[in-house]
Design a protein around this motif. Structure first.
Motif, PDB file in Angstrom:
ATOM      1  N   SER A  86     -32.686   9.689 -26.192  1.00 46.81           N
ATOM      2  CA  SER A  86     -32.535  10.027 -24.766  1.00 46.81           C
ATOM      3  C   SER A  86     -33.144  11.384 -24.461  1.00 46.81           C
ATOM      4  O   SER A  86     -33.811  11.567 -23.445  1.00 46.81           O
ATOM      5  CB  SER A  86     -31.051  10.036 -24.370  1.00 46.81           C
ATOM      6  OG  SER A  86     -30.496   8.762 -24.502  1.00 46.81           O
ATOM      7  N   ARG A  87     -32.926  12.350 -25.358  1.00 44.67           N
ATOM      8  CA  ARG A  87     -33.490  13.689 -25.170  1.00 44.67           C
ATOM      9  C   ARG A  87     -35.021  13.630 -25.126  1.00 44.67           C
ATOM     10  O   ARG A  87     -35.657  14.246 -24.269  1.00 44.67           O
ATOM     11  CB  ARG A  87     -33.041  14.620 -26.314  1.00 44.67           C
ATOM     12  CG  ARG A  87     -31.578  15.022 -26.247  1.00 44.67           C
ATOM     13  CD  ARG A  87     -31.090  15.621 -27.575  1.00 44.67           C
ATOM     14  NE  ARG A  87     -31.928  16.723 -28.026  1.00 44.67           N
ATOM     15  CZ  ARG A  87     -31.790  17.980 -27.619  1.00 44.67           C
ATOM     16  NH1 ARG A  87     -30.843  18.288 -26.770  1.00 44.67           N
ATOM     17  NH2 ARG A  87     -32.591  18.927 -28.074  1.00 44.67           N
ATOM     18  N   ASP A 117     -26.428  11.951 -22.333  1.00 44.01           N
ATOM     19  CA  ASP A 117     -27.868  11.782 -22.575  1.00 44.01           C
ATOM     20  C   ASP A 117     -28.403  12.841 -23.541  1.00 44.01           C
ATOM     21  O   ASP A 117     -29.386  12.612 -24.240  1.00 44.01           O
ATOM     22  CB  ASP A 117     -28.651  11.871 -21.260  1.00 44.01           C
ATOM     23  CG  ASP A 117     -28.328  10.735 -20.304  1.00 44.01           C
ATOM     24  OD1 ASP A 117     -28.011   9.631 -20.790  1.00 44.01           O
ATOM     25  OD2 ASP A 117     -28.380  10.955 -19.078  1.00 44.01           O
ATOM     26  N   ILE A 167     -36.110  12.016 -21.791  1.00 47.09           N
ATOM     27  CA  ILE A 167     -35.968  12.951 -20.659  1.00 47.09           C
ATOM     28  C   ILE A 167     -37.128  13.934 -20.651  1.00 47.09           C
ATOM     29  O   ILE A 167     -37.785  14.147 -19.626  1.00 47.09           O
ATOM     30  CB  ILE A 167     -34.624  13.720 -20.740  1.00 47.09           C
ATOM     31  CG1 ILE A 167     -33.434  12.790 -20.531  1.00 47.09           C
ATOM     32  CG2 ILE A 167     -34.582  14.842 -19.695  1.00 47.09           C
ATOM     33  CD1 ILE A 167     -32.098  13.395 -20.952  1.00 47.09           C
ATOM     34  N   LEU A 193     -28.932  12.521 -14.568  1.00 46.17           N
ATOM     35  CA  LEU A 193     -28.630  12.635 -15.996  1.00 46.17           C
ATOM     36  C   LEU A 193     -27.126  12.754 -16.220  1.00 46.17           C
ATOM     37  O   LEU A 193     -26.392  13.142 -15.315  1.00 46.17           O
ATOM     38  CB  LEU A 193     -29.316  13.867 -16.590  1.00 46.17           C
ATOM     39  CG  LEU A 193     -30.832  13.966 -16.431  1.00 46.17           C
ATOM     40  CD1 LEU A 193     -31.333  15.278 -17.031  1.00 46.17           C
ATOM     41  CD2 LEU A 193     -31.522  12.783 -17.093  1.00 46.17           C
TER      42      LEU A 193
END
Length: 254
Positions: free
Chosen positions: A111-112, A105, A115, A101
């Motif tokens: 993106s969060r 990000d 993830i 990461l």
């Protein structure tokens, strides 16, 4: 039963046991504890150590900037680091996965979400995500904080119950006892402003973060309602001993 979720951050000084080489024995010790706790806890690991792993195998010739050399070493060392985790954990019946990461990000909502969703799937399927900063494209860990901030951001994103930061001391010591033969650990603290007054500026031999970066991580975690433990990762059974309250460490209340 809902398992408690722990994010374990392991710095280079812990992984090398304050030597110049990654310690397979320390990685095995961590794996044994996770295996012993897996009925009641699920683990996500944020691990440094890629550069330290590379230094065991290569010495790079270079004319460029020192930061570029460190990025190249991280690129070489990351697969070695993951292989050592995979081999040692697999013998204990544990499965690992790699997640690289960057701080950017965490700035993008999509993106969060990605993830969090990916890591939730991995954990639900009994894979332990091993997270590191993507040092080949980003330099924040190399320059600033030995993955402490990354651990805080990840802990908050994944809504973990406890953030455990493994270091090479028995937590955070009082400033007045710092240089004594038996420094005194600050056991429980709620106000991080009080803690900041006590810390020194020393940094570990391999890592780039001192206690200040660990308090920054704890600040991120505390705002997300997460308790942070700062424990001595050089000691065997440091996770299980902390959970069973058999060891001395710093607990920062949520």
């Amino acid at each position: 039963m809902t398992k408690k979720r722990i994010l374990l951050k392991i710095g280079s000084n812990t992984l090398t046991k304050d030597t110049d080489h990654i310690s397979r024995g320390k990685i095995e010790d961590i794996g044994r504890q996770i295996a012993a706790l897996k009925e009641g806890y699920e683990f996500i690991i944020v691990s440094s150590g890629a550069i330290a792993a590379a230094k065991q195998f290569v010495k790079l010739e270079h004319n460029g900037e020192e930061i570029n050399v460190k990025q190249a070493l991280a690129s070489i060392g990351q697969p070695h680091l993951m292989r050592i985790f995979q081999e040692n954990f697999r013998e204990l019946g544990l499965f690992t996965s790699q997640c690289l990461l960057s701080y950017s990000d965490f700035e993008k909502e999509q993106s969060r979400v990605n993830i969090k969703n990916t890591i939730d799937v991995l954990v639900a399927n009994n894979f332990i995500p091993i997270i590191n900063e993507n040092d080949t494209v980003a330099t924040d860990e190399i320059k600033f904080g030995d993955n402490d901030k990354l651990a805080g951001l990840t802990a908050a994103l994944l809504s973990v119950d406890i953030l455990i930061i493994a270091t090479n001391t028995d937590g955070i010591y009082t400033k007045s006892s710092f240089d004594s033969i038996r420094p005194e650990t600050i056991r429980n603290v709620s106000l991080l402003s009080d803690l900041k007054k006590e810390i020194g500026s020393s940094k570990s031999s391999h890592g780039t973060g001192g206690m200040e970066s660990k308090i920054d991580a704890a600040t991120i975690a505390q705002k997300a309602g997460i308790e942070t433990w700062i424990a001595n990762g050089l000691k065997d059974n440091f996770i299980t001993d902390a959970i069973e309250n058999k060891s001395v460490f710093t607990k920062i209340k949520a």
